[in-house]
Write a protein that holds these residues in place. Sequence first.
Motif, PDB file in Angstrom:
ATOM      1  N   ALA A 241       0.825  -1.208   0.000  1.00 24.95           N
ATOM      2  CA  ALA A 241       0.000   0.000   0.000  1.00 24.95           C
ATOM      3  C   ALA A 241       0.865   1.266   0.000  1.00 24.95           C
ATOM      4  N   LEU A 242       2.005   1.203   0.672  1.00 25.18           N
ATOM      5  CA  LEU A 242       2.883   2.382   0.721  1.00 25.18           C
ATOM      6  C   LEU A 242       3.552   2.634  -0.628  1.00 25.18           C
ATOM      7  N   GLY A 243       3.830   1.571  -1.340  1.00 24.22           N
ATOM      8  CA  GLY A 243       4.440   1.708  -2.671  1.00 24.22           C
ATOM      9  C   GLY A 243       5.723   2.514  -2.599  1.00 24.22           C
ATOM     10  N   ASP A 244       5.787   3.574  -3.395  1.00 27.73           N
ATOM     11  CA  ASP A 244       7.005   4.385  -3.452  1.00 27.73           C
ATOM     12  C   ASP A 244       7.012   5.513  -2.429  1.00 27.73           C
ATOM     13  N   ARG A 245       5.943   5.591  -1.623  1.00 29.63           N
ATOM     14  CA  ARG A 245       5.860   6.713  -0.680  1.00 29.63           C
ATOM     15  C   ARG A 245       6.952   6.666   0.375  1.00 29.63           C
ATOM     16  N   CYS A 246       7.344   5.466   0.761  1.00 31.24           N
ATOM     17  CA  CYS A 246       8.347   5.363   1.826  1.00 31.24           C
ATOM     18  C   CYS A 246       9.057   4.019   1.711  1.00 31.24           C
ATOM     19  N   ARG A 247      10.354   4.044   1.866  1.00 33.56           N
ATOM     20  CA  ARG A 247      11.108   2.797   1.802  1.00 33.56           C
ATOM     21  C   ARG A 247      11.063   2.102   3.170  1.00 33.56           C
ATOM     22  N   ILE A 248      10.819   0.800   3.139  1.00 30.82           N
ATOM     23  CA  ILE A 248      10.688   0.032   4.377  1.00 30.82           C
ATOM     24  C   ILE A 248      11.756  -1.055   4.421  1.00 30.82           C
ATOM     25  N   GLY A 249      12.405  -1.170   5.546  1.00 29.32           N
ATOM     26  CA  GLY A 249      13.262  -2.311   5.825  1.00 29.32           C
ATOM     27  C   GLY A 249      12.608  -3.115   6.935  1.00 29.32           C
ATOM     28  N   VAL A 250      12.755  -4.443   6.878  1.00 33.50           N
ATOM     29  CA  VAL A 250      12.057  -5.293   7.843  1.00 33.50           C
ATOM     30  C   VAL A 250      13.051  -6.232   8.519  1.00 33.50           C
ATOM     31  N   ILE A 251      12.936  -6.328   9.835  1.00 30.18           N
ATOM     32  CA  ILE A 251      13.664  -7.337  10.600  1.00 30.18           C
ATOM     33  C   ILE A 251      12.632  -8.336  11.101  1.00 30.18           C
ATOM     34  N   GLU A 252      12.817  -9.593  10.754  1.00 28.80           N
ATOM     35  CA  GLU A 252      11.863 -10.639  11.128  1.00 28.80           C
ATOM     36  C   GLU A 252      12.440 -11.485  12.245  1.00 28.80           C
ATOM     37  N   GLY A 253      11.673 -11.694  13.293  1.00 35.76           N
ATOM     38  CA  GLY A 253      12.115 -12.550  14.394  1.00 35.76           C
ATOM     39  C   GLY A 253      11.250 -13.786  14.503  1.00 35.76           C
ATOM     40  N   ASP A 254      11.879 -14.940  14.429  1.00 38.22           N
ATOM     41  CA  ASP A 254      11.185 -16.210  14.652  1.00 38.22           C
ATOM     42  C   ASP A 254      12.180 -17.176  15.275  1.00 38.22           C
ATOM     43  N   GLN A 255      11.658 -18.200  15.924  1.00 31.48           N
ATOM     44  CA  GLN A 255      12.574 -19.189  16.489  1.00 31.48           C
ATOM     45  C   GLN A 255      13.328 -19.917  15.374  1.00 31.48           C
ATOM     46  N   GLN A 256      12.607 -20.281  14.346  1.00 29.87           N
ATOM     47  CA  GLN A 256      13.229 -21.002  13.227  1.00 29.87           C
ATOM     48  C   GLN A 256      12.617 -20.563  11.904  1.00 29.87           C
ATOM     49  N   THR A 257      13.269 -20.903  10.846  1.00 29.04           N
ATOM     50  CA  THR A 257      12.894 -20.693   9.430  1.00 29.04           C
ATOM     51  C   THR A 257      13.059 -19.231   8.997  1.00 29.04           C
ATOM     52  N   SER A 258      13.176 -19.047   7.692  1.00 29.44           N
ATOM     53  CA  SER A 258      13.216 -17.696   7.136  1.00 29.44           C
ATOM     54  C   SER A 258      11.962 -17.440   6.301  1.00 29.44           C
ATOM     55  N   HIS A 259      10.874 -18.162   6.631  1.00 28.40           N
ATOM     56  CA  HIS A 259       9.641 -18.040   5.839  1.00 28.40           C
ATOM     57  C   HIS A 259       9.134 -16.600   5.807  1.00 28.40           C
ATOM     58  N   ASP A 260       9.155 -15.944   6.970  1.00 30.52           N
ATOM     59  CA  ASP A 260       8.580 -14.599   7.024  1.00 30.52           C
ATOM     60  C   ASP A 260       9.430 -13.606   6.236  1.00 30.52           C
ATOM     61  N   ALA A 261      10.757 -13.696   6.379  1.00 24.00           N
ATOM     62  CA  ALA A 261      11.619 -12.792   5.607  1.00 24.00           C
ATOM     63  C   ALA A 261      11.432 -13.039   4.111  1.00 24.00           C
ATOM     64  N   ASP A 262      11.234 -14.307   3.735  1.00 27.13           N
ATOM     65  CA  ASP A 262      11.006 -14.625   2.320  1.00 27.13           C
ATOM     66  C   ASP A 262       9.735 -13.952   1.816  1.00 27.13           C
ATOM     67  N   ARG A 263       8.687 -13.969   2.665  1.00 29.29           N
ATOM     68  CA  ARG A 263       7.421 -13.332   2.265  1.00 29.29           C
ATOM     69  C   ARG A 263       7.616 -11.825   2.080  1.00 29.29           C
ATOM     70  N   ILE A 264       8.423 -11.219   2.954  1.00 30.76           N
ATOM     71  CA  ILE A 264       8.664  -9.773   2.850  1.00 30.76           C
ATOM     72  C   ILE A 264       9.479  -9.478   1.593  1.00 30.76           C
ATOM     73  N   ARG A 265      10.512 -10.278   1.367  1.00 32.74           N
ATOM     74  CA  ARG A 265      11.382 -10.030   0.198  1.00 32.74           C
ATOM     75  C   ARG A 265      10.602 -10.165  -1.108  1.00 32.74           C
ATOM     76  N   ALA A 266       9.583 -11.015  -1.092  1.00 30.87           N
ATOM     77  CA  ALA A 266       8.773 -11.200  -2.306  1.00 30.87           C
ATOM     78  C   ALA A 266       8.074  -9.905  -2.714  1.00 30.87           C
ATOM     79  N   THR A 267       7.924  -8.960  -1.771  1.00 35.01           N
ATOM     80  CA  THR A 267       7.313  -7.666  -2.100  1.00 35.01           C
ATOM     81  C   THR A 267       8.328  -6.696  -2.690  1.00 35.01           C
TER      82      THR A 267
END
Lengths: 310, 113
Positions: A118-144
């Motif tokens: 929704a933010l598109g080009d309005r603002c650049r976002i960096g994300v830090i994902e915390g989970d016990q295991q897997t990089s599934h969430d970071a993968d979902r973010i990177r897909a955007t």
Amino acid sequence: MCISCGCGSEEAGIGREADDHARMHAAGAIHRHDHAAAQDLPHDHGHEHQHESVPEHAHAPGLAPARMLRIEQDILAKNDSYAAQNRRILAERGILALNLVSSPGAGKTALLVKTIEALGDRCRIGVIEGDQQTSHDADRIRATGARAVQINTGRGCHLDAHMVGHAIAQLDPPHHGMLMIENVGNLVCPAAFDLGEAHKVVVLSVTEGEDKPLKYPDMFRRASLMLLNKIDLLPYLEFDLALCIDYAHRTNPDLAVICVSALTGEGIPQWLAWLDQGAESARAACRDIAALSGCGPDEPRLLVERGLIG
Amino acid sequence: MHEMALAEEVLQIVQDAARREGLRRVVALWLEIGQLSCVEPEALRFCFEAVACDSVAAGARVEIVAAAGAAWCNECAAPVALAALGDPCPLCGGYRLRVTGGTQMRVQQLEAV
């Protein structure tokens, strides 16, 4: 956890840096982190332990003299000092940083994906994902298309400021953007640990029951905003929205509330408006600091040296 | 189980003090834990005993010093006692409360030989 610096080295891994970090700890208890690979970020905390010589004692023969020693130190002092360092780095760059907390499955990652889209080009976002295991969430973010660093906490039940400092260094978040820290799904433990964020944002989904704020008051007391997620499901649930908000305000009368659906997009404009306001505050503070110092906002080291930050 | 992480922080503080002061053995420590802090004192005591078992503080007695919870009631415009988050104001029964005390978690002192 590393007993010398408390950085959870045996359990936690942060992106590609984790292996190097583990090797560093394996070398011995006395070590120093310099983060030379972390671009220009002044994330530098030495752990140089000074072992003073043993003071003189007067031992009476046959007696073990007891000695009382005043300490008066906060248990979380070390975490808080790392958090202050993170906060300073983020302030220098004019970045709005949020710590997203919720129980598992409340929809934090889906909400982040929707927010980034929704933010598109309005603002650049960096994300830090915390989970016990897997990089599934970071993968979902990177897909955007957004940048993301995954922290795996191993057996750890929360992120701490030291882990996040490493992740910030690796992520190298852009100036005047946003940093979203998605904490481990857990409504208890992450409440205690300041990560250097501007605000905690607690996500509660309407499938969870309206009394969560009363059951887990610490988290709601420390949050600035509650996002009530999955409201598209309200017609199918017996969930008393007004009662939930009333319960949340019992633990925190100042808590802002926005009802959203990451699925349908309902409430997302209000959430983006809240974000815009926070991001503008962060940028304004950065400009003020730069104006006071007489140097540009991209010269953080200079600001630190002049004692204007941190 | 953040009490384990907190226990490790406590041990770190104790070990730093032991090194600094040249202590051979820590036999007791006093932790000030606020009523409104986010830690369960008995869980913290249990975790500390576990993490300290091979340290200078092995077997140390852990004394918990409770600190009362306190809040400011906006309705009453007065300071009030607050035993738990989510409790009402003891004077007016309302919830316009801002926590002002009882959130601390501190290592106060230790006893060593």
